[in-house]
Design an enzyme around this catalytic site. Sequence first.
Site, PDB file in Angstrom:
ATOM      1  N   CYS A 140     -10.317   5.125 -37.800  1.00 18.16           N
ATOM      2  CA  CYS A 140      -9.755   4.707 -36.516  1.00 18.16           C
ATOM      3  C   CYS A 140      -8.677   5.673 -36.038  1.00 18.16           C
ATOM      4  O   CYS A 140      -7.544   5.652 -36.542  1.00 18.16           O
ATOM      5  CB  CYS A 140      -9.192   3.297 -36.637  1.00 18.16           C
ATOM      6  SG  CYS A 140      -8.394   2.725 -35.129  1.00 18.16           S
ATOM      7  N   CYS A 143      -5.567   4.074 -34.484  1.00 15.47           N
ATOM      8  CA  CYS A 143      -4.639   3.486 -35.460  1.00 15.47           C
ATOM      9  C   CYS A 143      -3.857   4.565 -36.207  1.00 15.47           C
ATOM     10  O   CYS A 143      -2.662   4.418 -36.441  1.00 15.47           O
ATOM     11  CB  CYS A 143      -5.393   2.676 -36.514  1.00 15.47           C
ATOM     12  SG  CYS A 143      -6.768   1.730 -35.889  1.00 15.47           S
ATOM     13  N   ASP A 144      -4.517   5.630 -36.615  1.00 14.78           N
ATOM     14  CA  ASP A 144      -3.929   6.533 -37.602  1.00 14.78           C
ATOM     15  C   ASP A 144      -3.622   7.943 -37.095  1.00 14.78           C
ATOM     16  O   ASP A 144      -3.010   8.732 -37.820  1.00 14.78           O
ATOM     17  CB  ASP A 144      -4.860   6.634 -38.824  1.00 14.78           C
ATOM     18  CG  ASP A 144      -5.047   5.280 -39.491  1.00 14.78           C
ATOM     19  OD1 ASP A 144      -4.082   4.494 -39.475  1.00 14.78           O
ATOM     20  OD2 ASP A 144      -6.140   5.010 -40.015  1.00 14.78           O
TER      21      ASP A 144
END
Length: 317
Positions: A140, A143-144
Amino acid sequence: MNEKNDLKKRYKVVIMGSGPAGLTAALYTARANLEPLVFEGFEAGGQLTLTTDVENYPGFENGIMGPDLINTMRNQAERFGAKCLLSDIDSVDLSKHPFRIKSGETEVQADSFIIASGASARMLGIPSEKDLIGHGVSTCATCDGFFFKDKEIIVVGGGDSAMEEATFLTKFASKVSVIHRRDSLRASKIMQDRAFKNERIKFIWNSVVEEVLGEKGKGVTGVKLKNIETERITEMKIDGVFIAIGHNPNTKIFNGLLETDENGYIITSEGTSETNIPGVFAAGDVQDTRYKQAITAAGSGCMAAIDAEKFLEDSED
Ligand code: NAP
Protein backbone atom coordinates in the site's frame (compact mmCIF):
# COMPACT_ATOMS: atom_id res chain seq x y z
CA MET A 1 -13.56 -23.75 26.72
CA ASN A 2 -14.65 -23.70 23.11
CA GLU A 3 -15.58 -20.09 22.34
CA LYS A 4 -18.52 -21.32 20.26
CA ASN A 5 -20.18 -23.17 23.19
CA ASP A 6 -22.09 -20.20 24.54
CA LEU A 7 -23.48 -18.92 21.25
CA LYS A 8 -27.16 -18.11 20.88
CA LYS A 9 -29.17 -19.85 18.17
CA ARG A 10 -30.21 -16.64 16.48
CA TYR A 11 -28.63 -13.16 16.19
CA LYS A 12 -30.07 -9.89 14.96
CA VAL A 13 -26.77 -9.05 13.27
CA VAL A 14 -23.94 -11.31 12.17
CA ILE A 15 -20.79 -9.67 10.82
CA MET A 16 -18.14 -11.36 8.72
CA GLY A 17 -14.69 -9.80 9.04
CA SER A 18 -12.75 -7.85 11.64
CA GLY A 19 -10.93 -5.13 9.77
CA PRO A 20 -11.99 -1.50 10.27
CA ALA A 21 -15.24 -2.08 8.33
CA GLY A 22 -16.38 -5.12 10.34
CA LEU A 23 -15.36 -3.70 13.71
CA THR A 24 -17.00 -0.32 13.06
CA ALA A 25 -20.19 -2.13 12.03
CA ALA A 26 -19.84 -4.13 15.29
CA LEU A 27 -19.39 -0.96 17.36
CA TYR A 28 -22.42 0.78 15.88
CA THR A 29 -24.74 -2.24 16.02
CA ALA A 30 -23.56 -3.04 19.58
CA ARG A 31 -24.33 0.53 20.68
CA ALA A 32 -27.77 0.08 19.11
CA ASN A 33 -28.26 -2.90 21.52
CA LEU A 34 -28.31 -5.39 18.66
CA GLU A 35 -25.65 -7.67 20.27
CA PRO A 36 -23.79 -8.45 17.04
CA LEU A 37 -21.79 -11.62 16.52
CA VAL A 38 -18.52 -11.06 14.65
CA PHE A 39 -16.72 -13.87 12.86
CA GLU A 40 -13.25 -12.40 12.82
CA GLY A 41 -11.75 -14.93 10.43
CA PHE A 42 -8.41 -16.65 10.86
CA GLU A 43 -6.61 -13.58 9.53
CA ALA A 44 -8.29 -11.43 12.18
CA GLY A 45 -7.85 -7.71 11.67
CA GLY A 46 -7.34 -7.99 7.93
CA GLN A 47 -4.81 -6.02 5.95
CA LEU A 48 -4.05 -3.56 8.77
CA THR A 49 -2.33 -6.31 10.67
CA LEU A 50 0.17 -6.52 7.79
CA THR A 51 1.28 -2.91 8.20
CA THR A 52 3.34 -1.39 10.95
CA ASP A 53 2.78 2.36 11.47
CA VAL A 54 -0.56 3.81 10.39
CA GLU A 55 -0.19 7.57 10.16
CA ASN A 56 -3.26 8.49 8.14
CA TYR A 57 -6.01 7.30 10.49
CA PRO A 58 -7.46 10.48 11.99
CA GLY A 59 -7.33 10.78 15.76
CA PHE A 60 -3.82 9.42 16.29
CA GLU A 61 -1.55 12.39 15.82
CA ASN A 62 1.59 10.33 16.40
CA GLY A 63 0.37 7.40 14.33
CA ILE A 64 -0.56 3.97 15.63
CA MET A 65 0.59 0.44 14.80
CA GLY A 66 -1.90 -1.38 12.54
CA PRO A 67 -2.46 -4.30 14.97
CA ASP A 68 -2.91 -1.85 17.89
CA LEU A 69 -5.54 0.08 15.95
CA ILE A 70 -7.45 -3.16 15.32
CA ASN A 71 -7.19 -4.27 18.98
CA THR A 72 -8.48 -0.87 20.12
CA MET A 73 -11.41 -1.11 17.71
CA ARG A 74 -12.22 -4.65 18.88
CA ASN A 75 -12.10 -3.64 22.58
CA GLN A 76 -14.34 -0.67 21.84
CA ALA A 77 -16.94 -2.86 20.08
CA GLU A 78 -16.79 -5.53 22.84
CA ARG A 79 -17.32 -2.89 25.53
CA PHE A 80 -20.82 -2.38 24.11
CA GLY A 81 -21.65 -6.06 23.83
CA ALA A 82 -20.27 -7.26 20.47
CA LYS A 83 -19.17 -10.89 20.58
CA CYS A 84 -16.05 -11.59 18.55
CA LEU A 85 -15.10 -15.13 17.52
CA LEU A 86 -11.72 -16.09 16.06
CA SER A 87 -13.37 -18.28 13.43
CA ASP A 88 -14.02 -18.27 9.72
CA ILE A 89 -17.43 -18.55 8.11
CA ASP A 90 -17.38 -21.60 5.82
CA SER A 91 -20.75 -21.31 4.11
CA VAL A 92 -23.97 -19.30 4.18
CA ASP A 93 -27.54 -19.87 3.12
CA LEU A 94 -28.98 -16.51 2.10
CA SER A 95 -31.91 -17.99 0.19
CA LYS A 96 -34.35 -17.70 3.09
CA HIS A 97 -34.82 -15.56 6.16
CA PRO A 98 -33.36 -15.81 8.79
CA PHE A 99 -30.06 -16.44 7.01
CA ARG A 100 -28.01 -19.45 8.06
CA ILE A 101 -24.31 -19.02 8.76
CA LYS A 102 -22.00 -22.01 9.18
CA SER A 103 -18.59 -22.10 10.82
CA GLY A 104 -17.22 -25.61 11.16
CA GLU A 105 -19.82 -27.65 13.05
CA THR A 106 -21.57 -24.52 14.33
CA GLU A 107 -24.58 -22.92 12.68
CA VAL A 108 -26.25 -19.66 13.70
CA GLN A 109 -29.23 -17.84 12.27
CA ALA A 110 -29.03 -14.17 11.37
CA ASP A 111 -31.78 -11.59 10.83
CA SER A 112 -29.26 -9.39 9.03
CA PHE A 113 -25.78 -10.09 7.73
CA ILE A 114 -22.94 -7.62 7.16
CA ILE A 115 -20.13 -8.81 4.90
CA ALA A 116 -16.83 -7.06 5.63
CA SER A 117 -14.47 -9.83 4.63
CA GLY A 118 -12.11 -7.45 2.83
CA ALA A 119 -9.73 -8.06 -0.02
CA SER A 120 -6.30 -9.57 0.07
CA ALA A 121 -3.42 -8.08 -1.84
CA ARG A 122 -2.02 -10.60 -4.29
CA MET A 123 1.50 -11.53 -3.32
CA LEU A 124 4.40 -12.90 -5.34
CA GLY A 125 4.56 -16.07 -3.25
CA ILE A 126 8.22 -15.99 -2.29
CA PRO A 127 9.17 -16.63 1.36
CA SER A 128 11.34 -13.49 1.81
CA GLU A 129 8.44 -11.24 0.78
CA LYS A 130 6.29 -12.75 3.55
CA ASP A 131 9.06 -12.36 6.14
CA LEU A 132 9.63 -8.68 5.34
CA ILE A 133 6.05 -7.47 4.92
CA GLY A 134 5.72 -4.35 7.08
CA HIS A 135 9.53 -4.17 7.24
CA GLY A 136 10.30 -2.66 3.84
CA VAL A 137 7.85 -4.74 1.81
CA SER A 138 4.45 -3.10 1.40
CA THR A 139 1.25 -3.55 -0.57
CA CYS A 140 0.00 0.00 0.00
CA ALA A 141 1.78 3.11 -1.28
CA THR A 142 -0.72 5.50 0.33
CA CYS A 143 -0.06 3.88 3.70
CA ASP A 144 3.71 3.45 3.58
CA GLY A 145 5.12 5.79 0.90
CA PHE A 146 5.96 8.42 3.48
CA PHE A 147 8.53 6.11 5.12
CA PHE A 148 10.63 6.09 1.93
CA LYS A 149 11.64 9.76 1.71
CA ASP A 150 14.72 10.09 -0.53
CA LYS A 151 15.06 6.30 -0.77
CA GLU A 152 15.27 4.01 -3.80
CA ILE A 153 12.42 1.59 -4.18
CA ILE A 154 10.81 -0.80 -6.64
CA VAL A 155 7.18 -1.31 -7.58
CA VAL A 156 6.22 -4.75 -8.91
CA GLY A 157 3.42 -4.97 -11.50
CA GLY A 158 2.30 -3.55 -14.82
CA GLY A 159 -1.34 -2.60 -14.25
CA ASP A 160 -3.09 0.61 -13.23
CA SER A 161 -2.34 0.01 -9.55
CA ALA A 162 1.39 -0.30 -10.22
CA MET A 163 1.44 2.89 -12.34
CA GLU A 164 -0.61 4.79 -9.78
CA GLU A 165 1.58 3.63 -6.90
CA ALA A 166 4.83 4.30 -8.79
CA THR A 167 3.69 7.82 -9.70
CA PHE A 168 2.51 8.53 -6.16
CA LEU A 169 5.75 7.19 -4.66
CA THR A 170 7.89 9.64 -6.64
CA LYS A 171 6.61 12.28 -4.19
CA PHE A 172 8.81 10.64 -1.59
CA ALA A 173 11.36 8.30 -3.15
CA SER A 174 14.39 9.56 -5.05
CA LYS A 175 14.02 6.77 -7.59
CA VAL A 176 11.26 4.30 -8.38
CA SER A 177 11.90 1.29 -10.62
CA VAL A 178 8.90 -0.57 -11.97
CA ILE A 179 9.59 -4.29 -12.31
CA HIS A 180 7.31 -5.94 -14.84
CA ARG A 181 7.27 -9.54 -16.03
CA ARG A 182 6.52 -8.64 -19.66
CA ASP A 183 7.74 -5.96 -22.07
CA SER A 184 4.46 -4.07 -22.24
CA LEU A 185 2.13 -2.72 -19.61
CA ARG A 186 -1.43 -3.76 -18.85
CA ALA A 187 -2.22 -0.30 -17.44
CA SER A 188 -4.52 2.14 -19.24
CA LYS A 189 -2.90 4.50 -21.75
CA ILE A 190 -3.29 7.59 -19.59
CA MET A 191 -1.68 5.93 -16.55
CA GLN A 192 1.15 4.57 -18.72
CA ASP A 193 1.81 8.01 -20.25
CA ARG A 194 1.90 9.63 -16.84
CA ALA A 195 4.44 7.08 -15.59
CA PHE A 196 6.58 7.21 -18.77
CA LYS A 197 6.76 11.00 -18.51
CA ASN A 198 7.90 10.94 -14.91
CA GLU A 199 11.69 11.24 -14.84
CA ARG A 200 11.98 9.54 -11.48
CA ILE A 201 10.39 6.32 -12.76
CA LYS A 202 12.52 3.73 -14.56
CA PHE A 203 11.22 0.48 -16.05
CA ILE A 204 12.86 -2.91 -15.82
CA TRP A 205 11.11 -5.21 -18.32
CA ASN A 206 10.75 -8.98 -18.57
CA SER A 207 11.84 -9.36 -14.99
CA VAL A 208 10.58 -10.93 -11.79
CA VAL A 209 11.66 -10.67 -8.16
CA GLU A 210 13.36 -13.90 -7.10
CA GLU A 211 14.18 -12.84 -3.55
CA VAL A 212 13.88 -9.82 -1.28
CA LEU A 213 17.06 -9.19 0.69
CA GLY A 214 17.03 -7.68 4.17
CA GLU A 215 16.21 -8.32 7.79
CA LYS A 216 13.20 -7.77 9.99
CA GLY A 217 13.81 -4.64 12.04
CA LYS A 218 16.52 -3.34 9.70
CA GLY A 219 14.37 -3.41 6.57
CA VAL A 220 14.99 -4.19 2.94
CA THR A 221 18.46 -3.81 1.46
CA GLY A 222 17.93 -5.14 -2.05
CA VAL A 223 16.33 -7.66 -4.36
CA LYS A 224 17.46 -10.47 -6.64
CA LEU A 225 15.87 -10.00 -10.05
CA LYS A 226 15.59 -12.62 -12.76
CA ASN A 227 15.33 -11.66 -16.41
CA ILE A 228 12.86 -14.24 -17.68
CA GLU A 229 14.20 -14.12 -21.24
CA THR A 230 17.88 -14.59 -20.44
CA GLU A 231 17.38 -16.30 -17.03
CA ARG A 232 20.13 -14.01 -15.74
CA ILE A 233 19.93 -13.12 -12.07
CA THR A 234 21.12 -9.71 -10.89
CA GLU A 235 21.19 -8.07 -7.52
CA MET A 236 19.76 -4.57 -7.12
CA LYS A 237 20.28 -2.39 -4.06
CA ILE A 238 17.03 -0.78 -2.92
CA ASP A 239 15.31 0.24 0.31
CA GLY A 240 11.73 -0.81 -0.30
CA VAL A 241 9.48 -3.12 -2.34
CA PHE A 242 5.88 -2.24 -3.22
CA ILE A 243 3.87 -5.16 -4.55
CA ALA A 244 1.09 -3.88 -6.80
CA ILE A 245 -0.11 -6.94 -8.69
CA GLY A 246 -3.79 -6.60 -7.79
CA HIS A 247 -6.18 -7.62 -5.04
CA ASN A 248 -8.63 -10.48 -4.65
CA PRO A 249 -11.87 -9.75 -2.80
CA ASN A 250 -12.65 -12.40 -0.18
CA THR A 251 -15.95 -13.47 -1.69
CA LYS A 252 -15.38 -17.10 -2.64
CA ILE A 253 -18.19 -18.41 -0.41
CA PHE A 254 -20.68 -16.01 -2.04
CA ASN A 255 -20.08 -17.22 -5.60
CA GLY A 256 -23.44 -17.36 -7.31
CA LEU A 257 -25.29 -16.24 -4.15
CA LEU A 258 -24.77 -12.48 -4.39
CA GLU A 259 -24.31 -10.02 -7.24
CA THR A 260 -20.63 -9.26 -7.82
CA ASP A 261 -18.67 -7.51 -10.56
CA GLU A 262 -16.45 -9.45 -12.96
CA ASN A 263 -13.58 -9.37 -10.44
CA GLY A 264 -15.70 -10.75 -7.59
CA TYR A 265 -16.30 -7.48 -5.70
CA ILE A 266 -19.78 -7.32 -4.14
CA ILE A 267 -22.04 -4.78 -5.81
CA THR A 268 -23.87 -2.41 -3.45
CA SER A 269 -26.57 -0.02 -4.53
CA GLU A 270 -25.14 3.47 -4.90
CA GLY A 271 -24.68 5.47 -1.72
CA THR A 272 -25.70 2.54 0.54
CA SER A 273 -24.31 -0.78 1.73
CA GLU A 274 -27.27 -2.77 0.37
CA THR A 275 -26.56 -5.84 -1.74
CA ASN A 276 -29.11 -7.46 -4.06
CA ILE A 277 -30.47 -9.52 -1.11
CA PRO A 278 -32.53 -7.52 1.41
CA GLY A 279 -30.94 -7.79 4.86
CA VAL A 280 -27.45 -8.53 3.48
CA PHE A 281 -25.05 -5.58 3.51
CA ALA A 282 -21.44 -5.17 2.38
CA ALA A 283 -18.81 -2.80 3.73
CA GLY A 284 -15.11 -2.09 3.27
CA ASP A 285 -12.74 -3.44 0.65
CA VAL A 286 -14.99 -6.36 -0.30
CA GLN A 287 -17.14 -3.83 -2.19
CA ASP A 288 -14.60 -1.03 -2.77
CA THR A 289 -12.53 -1.01 -5.95
CA ARG A 290 -11.55 2.61 -5.61
CA TYR A 291 -10.54 3.98 -2.19
CA LYS A 292 -9.41 0.95 -0.16
CA GLN A 293 -8.39 2.94 2.92
CA ALA A 294 -8.86 2.04 6.59
CA ILE A 295 -10.85 5.20 7.16
CA THR A 296 -13.17 4.66 4.18
CA ALA A 297 -13.66 1.04 5.28
CA ALA A 298 -14.58 2.22 8.79
CA GLY A 299 -16.99 4.76 7.28
CA SER A 300 -18.68 2.13 5.16
CA GLY A 301 -18.91 -0.19 8.19
CA CYS A 302 -20.86 2.55 9.93
CA MET A 303 -23.15 2.82 6.89
CA ALA A 304 -23.78 -0.94 6.93
CA ALA A 305 -24.63 -0.85 10.65
CA ILE A 306 -27.14 1.95 10.14
CA ASP A 307 -28.61 0.19 7.08
CA ALA A 308 -28.92 -3.09 9.05
CA GLU A 309 -30.55 -1.31 11.99
CA LYS A 310 -33.09 0.34 9.65
CA PHE A 311 -33.76 -3.00 7.92
CA LEU A 312 -34.44 -4.70 11.28
CA GLU A 313 -36.73 -1.87 12.40
CA ASP A 314 -38.67 -2.01 9.12
CA SER A 315 -39.02 -5.81 9.33
CA GLU A 316 -40.48 -5.52 12.83
CA ASP A 317 -43.15 -3.06 11.66
P1 NAP B 1 -4.35 -5.85 -12.76
O1 NAP B 1 -4.94 -4.95 -13.78
O2 NAP B 1 -4.83 -7.24 -12.65
O3 NAP B 1 -2.77 -5.85 -13.02
C1 NAP B 1 -1.93 -6.68 -12.28
C2 NAP B 1 -0.52 -6.53 -12.84
O4 NAP B 1 0.36 -7.30 -12.02
C3 NAP B 1 -0.38 -7.03 -14.29
O5 NAP B 1 0.50 -6.21 -14.99
C4 NAP B 1 0.21 -8.43 -14.10
O6 NAP B 1 1.08 -8.80 -15.13
C5 NAP B 1 1.02 -8.27 -12.84
N1 NAP B 1 1.10 -9.53 -12.09
C6 NAP B 1 0.07 -10.30 -11.67
N2 NAP B 1 0.53 -11.36 -10.98
C7 NAP B 1 1.87 -11.25 -10.97
C8 NAP B 1 2.91 -12.04 -10.43
N3 NAP B 1 2.66 -13.14 -9.73
N4 NAP B 1 4.20 -11.64 -10.60
C9 NAP B 1 4.47 -10.50 -11.31
N5 NAP B 1 3.53 -9.70 -11.85
C10 NAP B 1 2.24 -10.08 -11.68
O7 NAP B 1 -4.51 -5.25 -11.26
P2 NAP B 1 -4.52 -3.72 -10.79
O8 NAP B 1 -3.45 -2.95 -11.42
O9 NAP B 1 -4.59 -3.78 -9.28
O10 NAP B 1 -5.94 -3.20 -11.30
C11 NAP B 1 -7.15 -3.86 -10.93
C12 NAP B 1 -8.35 -3.10 -11.50
O11 NAP B 1 -8.47 -1.84 -10.83
C13 NAP B 1 -8.16 -2.78 -13.00
O12 NAP B 1 -9.41 -2.85 -13.61
C14 NAP B 1 -7.65 -1.35 -12.99
O13 NAP B 1 -7.97 -0.65 -14.18
C15 NAP B 1 -8.38 -0.77 -11.78
N6 NAP B 1 -7.60 0.35 -11.20
C16 NAP B 1 -7.85 1.62 -11.66
C17 NAP B 1 -7.14 2.68 -11.18
C18 NAP B 1 -7.43 4.05 -11.65
O14 NAP B 1 -8.09 4.17 -12.67
N7 NAP B 1 -7.01 5.08 -10.97
C19 NAP B 1 -6.12 2.48 -10.22
C20 NAP B 1 -5.87 1.19 -9.79
C21 NAP B 1 -6.60 0.12 -10.29
P3 NAP B 1 0.54 -9.12 -16.62
O15 NAP B 1 0.25 -7.79 -17.20
O16 NAP B 1 1.67 -9.83 -17.26
O17 NAP B 1 -0.67 -9.97 -16.42
